[in-house]
Design a protein around this motif. Structure first.
Motif, PDB file in Angstrom:
ATOM      1  N   ILE A 184       0.832  -1.197   0.000  1.00  0.00           N
ATOM      2  CA  ILE A 184       0.000   0.000   0.000  1.00  0.00           C
ATOM      3  C   ILE A 184       0.874   1.258   0.000  1.00  0.00           C
ATOM      4  CG2 ILE A 184      -0.390   0.415   2.481  1.00  0.00           C
ATOM      5  CD1 ILE A 184      -3.452   0.348   1.725  1.00  0.00           C
ATOM      6  N   GLY A 185       2.034   1.161   0.667  1.00  0.00           N
ATOM      7  CA  GLY A 185       2.948   2.303   0.709  1.00  0.00           C
ATOM      8  C   GLY A 185       3.546   2.647  -0.638  1.00  0.00           C
ATOM      9  N   VAL A 186       3.748   1.643  -1.480  1.00  0.00           N
ATOM     10  CA  VAL A 186       4.282   1.886  -2.827  1.00  0.00           C
ATOM     11  C   VAL A 186       3.333   2.814  -3.576  1.00  0.00           C
ATOM     12  CG1 VAL A 186       4.902   0.858  -5.051  1.00  0.00           C
ATOM     13  CG2 VAL A 186       5.370  -0.384  -2.947  1.00  0.00           C
ATOM     14  N   GLY A 231      -5.458   4.996 -18.839  1.00  0.00           N
ATOM     15  CA  GLY A 231      -5.558   3.749 -19.582  1.00  0.00           C
ATOM     16  C   GLY A 231      -4.956   2.542 -18.900  1.00  0.00           C
ATOM     17  N   VAL A 232      -4.342   2.729 -17.730  1.00  0.00           N
ATOM     18  CA  VAL A 232      -3.733   1.630 -16.982  1.00  0.00           C
ATOM     19  C   VAL A 232      -4.503   1.460 -15.673  1.00  0.00           C
ATOM     20  CG1 VAL A 232      -1.629   0.795 -15.855  1.00  0.00           C
ATOM     21  CG2 VAL A 232      -1.457   2.111 -17.978  1.00  0.00           C
ATOM     22  N   THR A 233      -4.976   0.257 -15.405  1.00  0.00           N
ATOM     23  CA  THR A 233      -5.715  -0.029 -14.171  1.00  0.00           C
ATOM     24  C   THR A 233      -4.734  -0.212 -13.018  1.00  0.00           C
ATOM     25  OG1 THR A 233      -7.465  -1.103 -15.439  1.00  0.00           O
ATOM     26  CG2 THR A 233      -7.338  -1.628 -13.088  1.00  0.00           C
ATOM     27  N   ASP A 234      -5.017   0.441 -11.902  1.00  0.00           N
ATOM     28  CA  ASP A 234      -4.180   0.350 -10.707  1.00  0.00           C
ATOM     29  C   ASP A 234      -4.825  -0.565  -9.683  1.00  0.00           C
ATOM     30  OD1 ASP A 234      -2.502   2.214 -11.868  1.00  0.00           O
ATOM     31  OD2 ASP A 234      -3.223   3.894 -10.666  1.00  0.00           O
ATOM     32  N   VAL A 235      -4.036  -1.509  -9.176  1.00  0.00           N
ATOM     33  CA  VAL A 235      -4.487  -2.434  -8.143  1.00  0.00           C
ATOM     34  C   VAL A 235      -3.418  -2.457  -7.054  1.00  0.00           C
ATOM     35  CG1 VAL A 235      -5.246  -4.788  -7.637  1.00  0.00           C
ATOM     36  CG2 VAL A 235      -5.575  -3.855  -9.933  1.00  0.00           C
ATOM     37  N   VAL A 236      -3.845  -2.426  -5.801  1.00  0.00           N
ATOM     38  CA  VAL A 236      -2.907  -2.477  -4.685  1.00  0.00           C
ATOM     39  C   VAL A 236      -3.082  -3.802  -3.950  1.00  0.00           C
ATOM     40  CG1 VAL A 236      -2.184  -1.402  -2.515  1.00  0.00           C
ATOM     41  CG2 VAL A 236      -2.874   0.035  -4.452  1.00  0.00           C
ATOM     42  N   VAL A 237      -1.981  -4.539  -3.849  1.00  0.00           N
ATOM     43  CA  VAL A 237      -1.963  -5.815  -3.135  1.00  0.00           C
ATOM     44  C   VAL A 237      -0.901  -5.747  -2.037  1.00  0.00           C
ATOM     45  CG1 VAL A 237      -2.832  -7.194  -5.077  1.00  0.00           C
ATOM     46  CG2 VAL A 237      -0.371  -6.847  -4.833  1.00  0.00           C
ATOM     47  N   PRO A 238      -1.035  -6.562  -1.006  1.00  0.00           N
ATOM     48  CA  PRO A 238      -0.037  -6.544   0.072  1.00  0.00           C
ATOM     49  C   PRO A 238       1.336  -7.020  -0.411  1.00  0.00           C
ATOM     50  CG  PRO A 238      -2.030  -7.689   0.762  1.00  0.00           C
ATOM     51  CD  PRO A 238      -2.132  -7.473  -0.715  1.00  0.00           C
ATOM     52  N   SER A 239       2.342  -6.516   0.247  1.00  0.00           N
ATOM     53  CA  SER A 239       3.700  -6.963  -0.035  1.00  0.00           C
ATOM     54  C   SER A 239       3.842  -8.434   0.342  1.00  0.00           C
ATOM     55  CB  SER A 239       4.699  -6.135   0.763  1.00  0.00           C
ATOM     56  OG  SER A 239       5.982  -6.711   0.675  1.00  0.00           O
ATOM     57  N   PRO A 240       4.466  -9.239  -0.524  1.00  0.00           N
ATOM     58  CA  PRO A 240       4.697 -10.644  -0.199  1.00  0.00           C
ATOM     59  C   PRO A 240       5.957 -10.857   0.637  1.00  0.00           C
ATOM     60  CG  PRO A 240       5.476 -10.206  -2.402  1.00  0.00           C
ATOM     61  CD  PRO A 240       4.873  -8.922  -1.896  1.00  0.00           C
ATOM     62  N   SER A 241       6.616  -9.774   0.994  1.00  0.00           N
ATOM     63  CA  SER A 241       7.853  -9.850   1.760  1.00  0.00           C
ATOM     64  C   SER A 241       7.660 -10.619   3.059  1.00  0.00           C
ATOM     65  CB  SER A 241       8.332  -8.432   2.084  1.00  0.00           C
ATOM     66  OG  SER A 241       9.332  -8.458   3.079  1.00  0.00           O
ATOM     67  N   GLY A 242       8.709 -11.273   3.490  1.00  0.00           N
ATOM     68  CA  GLY A 242       8.698 -11.947   4.780  1.00  0.00           C
ATOM     69  C   GLY A 242       8.532 -10.971   5.930  1.00  0.00           C
ATOM     70  N   LEU A 243       8.784  -9.676   5.693  1.00  0.00           N
ATOM     71  CA  LEU A 243       8.591  -8.663   6.726  1.00  0.00           C
ATOM     72  C   LEU A 243       7.108  -8.388   6.963  1.00  0.00           C
ATOM     73  CD1 LEU A 243      11.378  -6.135   5.666  1.00  0.00           C
ATOM     74  CD2 LEU A 243      11.459  -7.791   7.535  1.00  0.00           C
ATOM     75  N   ASN A 244       6.270  -8.714   5.994  1.00  0.00           N
ATOM     76  CA  ASN A 244       4.822  -8.553   6.128  1.00  0.00           C
ATOM     77  C   ASN A 244       4.289  -9.770   6.894  1.00  0.00           C
ATOM     78  OD1 ASN A 244       2.056  -8.457   5.849  1.00  0.00           O
ATOM     79  ND2 ASN A 244       2.082  -8.038   3.664  1.00  0.00           N
ATOM     80  N   ARG A 245       3.612  -9.543   7.969  1.00  0.00           N
ATOM     81  CA  ARG A 245       3.140 -10.627   8.839  1.00  0.00           C
ATOM     82  C   ARG A 245       1.815 -11.245   8.367  1.00  0.00           C
ATOM     83  NH1 ARG A 245       7.312 -11.085  11.710  1.00  0.00           N
ATOM     84  NH2 ARG A 245       8.075  -9.509  13.131  1.00  0.00           N
ATOM     85  N   MET A 246       1.270 -10.774   7.257  1.00  0.00           N
ATOM     86  CA  MET A 246       0.027 -11.338   6.739  1.00  0.00           C
ATOM     87  C   MET A 246       0.245 -12.807   6.380  1.00  0.00           C
ATOM     88  SD  MET A 246      -2.301  -9.762   3.652  1.00  0.00           S
ATOM     89  CE  MET A 246      -2.626  -8.232   4.522  1.00  0.00           C
TER      90      MET A 246
END
Length: 165
Positions: free
Chosen positions: A109-111, A133-148
């Motif tokens: 989300i920060g990006v 003309g470009v669709t924007d979608v925000v997904v969570p970071s897959p980084s190991g730092l993300n606790r999701m």
């Protein structure tokens, strides 16, 4: 350094903050061993199998590309300087305008907040577009730092499949 993997006509481009130190050293996207990106793509049905970072270029054939807000590798995104974020955002806008992917998935989300200079961002499809003309979608970071959890990440990424159909 992880190079952009962009070409005209891509269906989906993943955009992160910046390369990790592992990606910077190897030249491959999402290369840190704790990053769950490749597993998430597979489990969300975006790819037909679990690819490895060394196979990132193969995803161009599937209509998937890669870029970052800032090209300098760091251990953590909060190590980025304000000026390089501003310059990176201008360069990213130019690249996206040039290549015109169908959609960009911002991995964190920060990006997206930094790219469009706003505080009001939620997960998923964005109401506006940073590049016409470009669709924007925000997904969570897959980084190991993300606790999701992995299942939560997969749920967020699964809707991206529609851009590949």
């Amino acid at each position: 350094m992880a190079r952009d993997l962009l070409e005209p006509g891509l269906s989906l481009v993943f955009c992160g903050y910046n390369p990790s130190l592992s990606s910077g050293a190897t030249g491959y996207h999402y290369a840190h061993r704790s990053n769950r990106f490749w597993k998430v793509l597979s489990e969300a049905g975006i790819t037909d199998r679990e690819y490895s970072p060394e196979q990132d270029v193969e995803l161009l054939e599937r209509g998937i590309g890669f870029t970052n807000l800032v090209s300098r590798p760091t251990r953590r995104a909060d190590e980025l300087q304000r000026e390089e974020i501003r310059a990176g955002a201008a360069e990213l806008r130019q690249r996206l305008s040039e290549y015109r992917p169908r959609a960009v998935a911002y991995t964190g989300i920060g990006v997206y907040r930094l790219f469009v200079s706003t505080r009001k961002v939620e997960w998923g499809l964005q109401p506006g577009s940073a590049v016409p003309g470009v669709t924007d979608v925000v997904v969570p970071s897959p980084s190991g730092l993300n606790r999701m959890s992995l299942p939560e990440l997969v749920d967020h990424y699964r809707p991206l499949r529609r851009f590949l159909e």
